[in-house]
Design a protein around this motif. Structure first.
Motif, PDB file in Angstrom:
ATOM      1  N   HIS A 170     -32.140 -32.768   1.615  1.00  0.00           N
ATOM      2  CA  HIS A 170     -31.239 -33.783   1.521  1.00  0.00           C
ATOM      3  C   HIS A 170     -29.915 -33.449   2.121  1.00  0.00           C
ATOM      4  N   ILE A 219     -35.126 -36.473  -1.665  1.00  0.00           N
ATOM      5  CA  ILE A 219     -34.505 -37.053  -2.789  1.00  0.00           C
ATOM      6  C   ILE A 219     -34.333 -38.628  -2.948  1.00  0.00           C
ATOM      7  N   ILE A 220     -34.149 -38.999  -1.633  1.00  0.00           N
ATOM      8  CA  ILE A 220     -33.931 -40.653  -1.624  1.00  0.00           C
ATOM      9  C   ILE A 220     -35.028 -41.362  -0.679  1.00  0.00           C
ATOM     10  N   MET A 258     -28.426 -35.516   5.573  1.00  0.00           N
ATOM     11  CA  MET A 258     -27.429 -36.408   5.473  1.00  0.00           C
ATOM     12  C   MET A 258     -26.012 -36.220   5.851  1.00  0.00           C
ATOM     13  N   ILE A 268     -25.122 -47.054   6.757  1.00  0.00           N
ATOM     14  CA  ILE A 268     -26.170 -46.944   5.893  1.00  0.00           C
ATOM     15  C   ILE A 268     -27.718 -47.545   6.508  1.00  0.00           C
TER      16      ILE A 268
HETATM   17  C1  HEM Z   1     -29.257 -41.636  -5.906  1.00  0.00           C
HETATM   18  C2  HEM Z   1     -30.000 -40.752  -5.660  1.00  0.00           C
HETATM   19  C3  HEM Z   1     -29.274 -39.296  -4.939  1.00  0.00           C
HETATM   20  C4  HEM Z   1     -29.041 -38.029  -5.351  1.00  0.00           C
HETATM   21  C5  HEM Z   1     -29.826 -37.628  -6.884  1.00  0.00           C
HETATM   22  C6  HEM Z   1     -28.226 -37.549  -4.711  1.00  0.00           C
HETATM   23  C7  HEM Z   1     -27.990 -35.808  -4.686  1.00  0.00           C
HETATM   24  C8  HEM Z   1     -27.236 -35.073  -4.133  1.00  0.00           C
HETATM   25  C9  HEM Z   1     -26.794 -33.846  -4.210  1.00  0.00           C
HETATM   26  C10 HEM Z   1     -27.095 -32.968  -5.286  1.00  0.00           C
HETATM   27  C11 HEM Z   1     -25.904 -33.508  -3.305  1.00  0.00           C
HETATM   28  C12 HEM Z   1     -25.041 -32.219  -2.953  1.00  0.00           C
HETATM   29  C13 HEM Z   1     -23.694 -32.231  -3.438  1.00  0.00           C
HETATM   30  C14 HEM Z   1     -22.580 -32.573  -2.152  1.00  0.00           C
HETATM   31  O1  HEM Z   1     -22.746 -32.141  -1.338  1.00  0.00           O
HETATM   32  O2  HEM Z   1     -21.775 -33.419  -2.638  1.00  0.00           O
HETATM   33  C15 HEM Z   1     -25.716 -34.659  -2.417  1.00  0.00           C
HETATM   34  C16 HEM Z   1     -24.773 -34.490  -1.340  1.00  0.00           C
HETATM   35  C17 HEM Z   1     -24.895 -35.620  -0.301  1.00  0.00           C
HETATM   36  N1  HEM Z   1     -25.697 -36.931  -0.320  1.00  0.00           N
HETATM   37 FE1  HEM Z   1     -26.705 -37.545  -2.101  1.00  0.00          FE
HETATM   38  N2  HEM Z   1     -27.821 -37.990  -3.682  1.00  0.00           N
HETATM   39  C18 HEM Z   1     -28.406 -39.331  -3.814  1.00  0.00           C
HETATM   40  C19 HEM Z   1     -28.267 -40.340  -3.085  1.00  0.00           C
HETATM   41  C20 HEM Z   1     -27.651 -40.291  -1.700  1.00  0.00           C
HETATM   42  C21 HEM Z   1     -27.552 -41.360  -0.917  1.00  0.00           C
HETATM   43  C22 HEM Z   1     -28.227 -42.869  -1.130  1.00  0.00           C
HETATM   44  C23 HEM Z   1     -26.885 -41.026   0.054  1.00  0.00           C
HETATM   45  C24 HEM Z   1     -26.412 -41.872   1.375  1.00  0.00           C
HETATM   46  C25 HEM Z   1     -27.348 -42.684   1.993  1.00  0.00           C
HETATM   47  C26 HEM Z   1     -26.321 -39.460  -0.116  1.00  0.00           C
HETATM   48  C27 HEM Z   1     -25.715 -39.051   1.117  1.00  0.00           C
HETATM   49  C28 HEM Z   1     -25.061 -37.629   0.474  1.00  0.00           C
HETATM   50  C29 HEM Z   1     -24.509 -36.982   1.535  1.00  0.00           C
HETATM   51  C30 HEM Z   1     -23.626 -37.358   2.803  1.00  0.00           C
HETATM   52  C31 HEM Z   1     -24.120 -35.726   0.952  1.00  0.00           C
HETATM   53  C32 HEM Z   1     -23.202 -34.627   1.578  1.00  0.00           C
HETATM   54  C33 HEM Z   1     -24.015 -33.801   2.351  1.00  0.00           C
HETATM   55  C34 HEM Z   1     -23.090 -32.806   2.989  1.00  0.00           C
HETATM   56  O3  HEM Z   1     -21.984 -32.939   3.593  1.00  0.00           O
HETATM   57  O4  HEM Z   1     -23.474 -31.457   3.179  1.00  0.00           O
HETATM   58  N3  HEM Z   1     -26.921 -39.293  -1.140  1.00  0.00           N
HETATM   59  N4  HEM Z   1     -26.724 -35.794  -2.644  1.00  0.00           N
END
Ligand code: HEM
Length: 458
Positions: free
Chosen positions: A320, A405-406, A324, A382
């Protein structure tokens, strides 16, 4: 957590704020507290005059980003949808100056977003996608008591006069340990914004031009992005997207059990899916074993790139966070990663993650994330992410694999973990987060809110 930038420093990030922080709503720059408590209130305007009166009454209570780094831990914000701007009687030429995707709304862009199958807007919770959600007011706080007080302030502004009604209220709050609905620490990474006045903890890449996130400032291309008109309405505003996901915790836990025979194997698999251990520790810095102290340390937990992992053996290309924000990953399709960043404010709702929830009934429990994302071109970003980086794998050489994840998974979907001597291809991956609703809002500046209280100047 954040340190004051030295005004004598050399780097761009060391300059005094150049953003008009008193104008920008607090949610844009202020990280949510930990722990956090809050409510999203969705409202409908039935009478333009009443709607404007409500905006006039509410505006003095909307917090700005001034001193956003300080511990002011309670605030209200307000977003207005396109149908909300119409309901407020905003003039036609101004309405037409908003981007097409914002005007038609998130549900009408389902094709561009790949929101089909279980994620189709026809399956969404009411009132999402109905065109009736005109205004969203959110209260954020660091204690339940202060949150209730903030909510009471919001309520006082709409209660007692007809023409503005509540459609829905959704409480949110941190789970124990500040974990999200699948049991991971979240909200670690945020883009650093140039001119915001404070230095973010060490992270990959430098600050990004403010115009990518806030209207009226130069973006990465050196010029401001198109802005709604008149100027006073657009400047210092931004767009906020809202996507409500329900976590299928039973399916997720079953998947981990089917593919990991010990607790250690299951936790490693959970880490491979995201790119971080559940503690937040990045796999690149802790490839074999969790390191909770690293996960909890803002000076270290986001300071990494993928230079030492060109084959994805630490963090799979399909994980994920590598999707992202690929950071320095070599992509098969060249793109500037800095123009696809979002400010994220995840808010979790429902009961906490339960590692022993295994039944199909557990998938139906109302729990998950109300994912909020902000940018000066949030709709385009998005749509790009959904099409290219979430529901496809070509950009990282992963074929048709989707975000584990998504992503909205098809029957027979797989997740590949590069490994020596042979990669591991895992079957049985499912849609672990089902989309239950979504809306776009414009998050006006404080001056724009005053303008909206009287848009025709009458
Ligand atoms: C709803 C379910 C989602 C879960 C369970 C989830 C979970 C996570 C987790 C555990 C992290 C790692 C923590 C962090 O780096 O801040 C993360 C990071 C991230 N997520 Fe999600 N996320 C979800 C939805 C989304 C959606 C819908 C997007 C964008 C469309 C997104 C974009 C990102 C981005 C950009 C990062 C940071 C990546 C990085 O800079 O390394 N997430 N997410």
């Amino acid at each position: 957590m954040l340190s004051v930038k030295e005004s004598t420093g050399e780097s761009l990030s060391a300059q005094a704020p150049t953003l008009d922080l008193h104008e920008i709503q607090a949610t844009v720059l202020r990280p949510r507290p930990a722990p956090y408590f809050g409510t999203h209130v969705l409202l409908r305007i039935d009478d333009a005059q009443a709607g404007r009166k409500f905006i006039r009454r509410l505006t003095p209570h909307i917090a700005s980003s001034a001193n956003w780094w300080d511990a002011a831990k309670t605030w209200l914000d307000v977003g207005i949808s396109y149908t909300g701007l119409e309901a407020l009687g905003v003039p036609q030429d101004s309405l037409q100056s908003f981007p097409e995707a914002f005007r038609v709304g998130m549900a009408a862009r389902a094709r561009q977003l790949g929101d089909d199958g279980v994620n189709d807007p026809k399956n969404w919770d009411k009132p999402f996608g109905s065109g009736q959600v005109h205004i969203g007011v959110s209260a954020f706080s660091d204690s339940e008591e202060k949150h209730q007080r903030a909510l009471a302030v919001a309520r006082e502004q709409y209660e007692g006069f007809s023409g503005v009604g509540v459609l829905a209220m959704q409480d949110f709050g941190a789970q124990p340990g500040d974990l999200n609905a699948l049991g991971y620490k979240d909200g670690i990474d945020q883009p650093a914004i140039e001119g915001s006045g404070f230095e973010s903890p060490p992270a990959y890449g430098g600050p990004i031009k403010a115009g990518e996130f806030i209207l009226g400032y130069p973006g990465e291309a050196g010029i401001p992005l198109p802005m709604p008109q008149p100027d006073i309405l657009g400047r210092n505003g931004t767009y906020i997207g809202f996507r409500k996901y329900q976590a299928r915790v039973g399916a997720f836990n079953r998947f981990l059990r089917e593919n990991g025979s010990t607790e250690e194997e299951r936790e490693l698999l959970a880490a491979k899916l995201v790119g971080r251990w559940r503690s937040g520790a990045p796999l690149t810095l802790a490839p074999d074993k969790d390191n909770p102290a690293l996960g909890a340390d803002p000076q270290r937990n986001n300071n990494f790139d993928y230079a030492n992992d060109p084959h994805g053996r630490q963090v799979p290309f399909g994980a994920h966070i590598r999707r992202m924000n690929p950071r320095d990953t070599q992509l098969t399709r060249l793109t500037d990663v800095n123009i696809h960043r979002l400010i994220r404010r995840g808010t979790t709702y429902g009961p906490p993650y339960d590692p022993n929830a295994l039944s199909e009934a557990d998938d139906e429990v109302a729990r998950g994330s109300m994912f909020l994302f902000m940018s000066a071109k949030a709709m385009a970003t998005i749509e790009f992410l959904q099409q290219e980086w979430i529901n496809d794998g070509d950009f990282i050489g992963a074929g048709s694999e989707r975000d584990p994840i998504i992503g909205r998974q098809e029957e027979g979907a797989t997740f590949t973990i590069p490994k020596q001597p042979v990669r591991r291809r895992i079957h049985g991956i499912q849609t672990f987060n089902v989309l239950k609703g979504g809306e776009y809002f414009f998050l006006p500046s404080i001056s724009a809110l005053n303008w909206l209280a009287n848009p025709t100047g009458g």
